[in-house]
Design a protein around this motif. Structure first.
Motif, PDB file in Angstrom:
ATOM      1  N   THR A   1      32.110  59.543  67.233  1.00  0.00           N
ATOM      2  CA  THR A   1      32.649  59.438  65.881  1.00  0.00           C
ATOM      3  C   THR A   1      31.844  58.477  65.012  1.00  0.00           C
ATOM      4  O   THR A   1      32.164  58.301  63.857  1.00  0.00           O
ATOM      5  CB  THR A   1      34.119  58.984  65.905  1.00  0.00           C
ATOM      6  OG1 THR A   1      34.189  57.694  66.504  1.00  0.00           O
ATOM      7  CG2 THR A   1      34.983  59.972  66.646  1.00  0.00           C
TER       8      THR A   1
ATOM      9  N   SER B   1      28.661  57.256  62.770  1.00  0.00           N
ATOM     10  CA  SER B   1      27.731  57.963  61.893  1.00  0.00           C
ATOM     11  C   SER B   1      26.299  57.887  62.423  1.00  0.00           C
ATOM     12  O   SER B   1      25.954  57.010  63.209  1.00  0.00           O
ATOM     13  CB  SER B   1      27.785  57.363  60.493  1.00  0.00           C
ATOM     14  OG  SER B   1      27.106  56.117  60.481  1.00  0.00           O
ATOM     15  N   GLU B   2      25.481  58.794  61.923  1.00  0.00           N
ATOM     16  CA  GLU B   2      24.060  58.769  62.276  1.00  0.00           C
ATOM     17  C   GLU B   2      23.405  57.476  61.800  1.00  0.00           C
ATOM     18  O   GLU B   2      22.524  56.943  62.459  1.00  0.00           O
ATOM     19  CB  GLU B   2      23.333  59.978  61.679  1.00  0.00           C
ATOM     20  CG  GLU B   2      23.441  61.224  62.540  1.00  0.00           C
ATOM     21  CD  GLU B   2      22.960  61.010  63.979  1.00  0.00           C
ATOM     22  OE1 GLU B   2      21.864  60.454  64.196  1.00  0.00           O
ATOM     23  OE2 GLU B   2      23.704  61.390  64.903  1.00  0.00           O
ATOM     24  N   ARG B   3      23.829  56.971  60.648  1.00  0.00           N
ATOM     25  CA  ARG B   3      23.274  55.714  60.128  1.00  0.00           C
ATOM     26  C   ARG B   3      23.617  54.557  61.062  1.00  0.00           C
ATOM     27  O   ARG B   3      22.779  53.691  61.316  1.00  0.00           O
ATOM     28  CB  ARG B   3      23.786  55.446  58.723  1.00  0.00           C
ATOM     29  CG  ARG B   3      23.232  56.461  57.727  1.00  0.00           C
ATOM     30  CD  ARG B   3      23.845  56.308  56.389  1.00  0.00           C
ATOM     31  NE  ARG B   3      23.300  55.112  55.759  1.00  0.00           N
ATOM     32  CZ  ARG B   3      23.546  54.768  54.514  1.00  0.00           C
ATOM     33  NH1 ARG B   3      24.319  55.507  53.757  1.00  0.00           N
ATOM     34  NH2 ARG B   3      23.022  53.677  54.000  1.00  0.00           N
TER      35      ARG B   3
ATOM     36  N   GLY C   1      27.223  53.607  57.301  1.00  0.00           N
ATOM     37  CA  GLY C   1      27.896  54.899  57.259  1.00  0.00           C
ATOM     38  C   GLY C   1      29.322  54.870  57.764  1.00  0.00           C
ATOM     39  O   GLY C   1      29.847  55.876  58.219  1.00  0.00           O
ATOM     40  N   GLY C   2      29.956  53.714  57.666  1.00  0.00           N
ATOM     41  CA  GLY C   2      31.345  53.573  58.086  1.00  0.00           C
ATOM     42  C   GLY C   2      31.478  52.646  59.275  1.00  0.00           C
ATOM     43  O   GLY C   2      30.555  52.496  60.074  1.00  0.00           O
TER      44      GLY C   2
END
Length: 141
Positions: free
Chosen positions: A9, A11-13, A100-101
């Protein structure tokens, strides 16, 4: 709202900062430096080189969980090249956006990174005779 912080879950970042953390390591003769330990026991060291009122170089040394490592990396990217005043306006939500979260139960990792940056800036200002000294600069949170 509960956030699941399993790798599926994230992010890619976030994963990019985790796999390739930015600005890690020591700095010889920093303009300012600080180390702080968060409520969870993780710690972050921040060293900055300031020239012409800007953060020209920054190094971070996070110790602890992946969230602390990622937040230190993200904060260093956001602060690099900024004026000291602009660096002090970086807020938790900026770090969250850069990665990214972030799960709510790890927001303290972003605050730790920013507070340590604020203390490193305060250390620089004290050493250069321009500030009140460590613990006196209000870091973003």
């Amino acid at each position: 709202m509960h956030h699941d912080s399993t790798p599926e879950t994230l992010s890619e970042r976030f994963l990019d900062h985790m796999r390739n953390p930015r600005n890690q390591g020591d700095m010889e003769r920093p303009s300012g430096a600080a180390e702080m330990t968060g409520q969870c026991g993780d710690s972050i060291g921040v060293s900055i080189h300031v020239a012409d009122g800007r953060i020209r170089d920054i190094r971070v040394q996070p110790t602890g969980c992946a969230f602390t490592l990622v937040c230190a990396s993200a904060m260093s990217v956001l602060a690099h090249g900024k004026s000291l005043d602009d660096a002090l306006t970086i807020e938790t939500e900026h770090v969250v956006a850069e990665v990214g979260g972030l799960p709510e139960d790890h927001l303290h990792c972003a605050r730790l990174a920013l507070n340590t940056l604020g203390e490193a800036i305060a250390d620089h200002l004290e050493k250069s005779g321009k500030g009140p000294g460590p613990g006196k600069v209000a870091a973003a949170g």
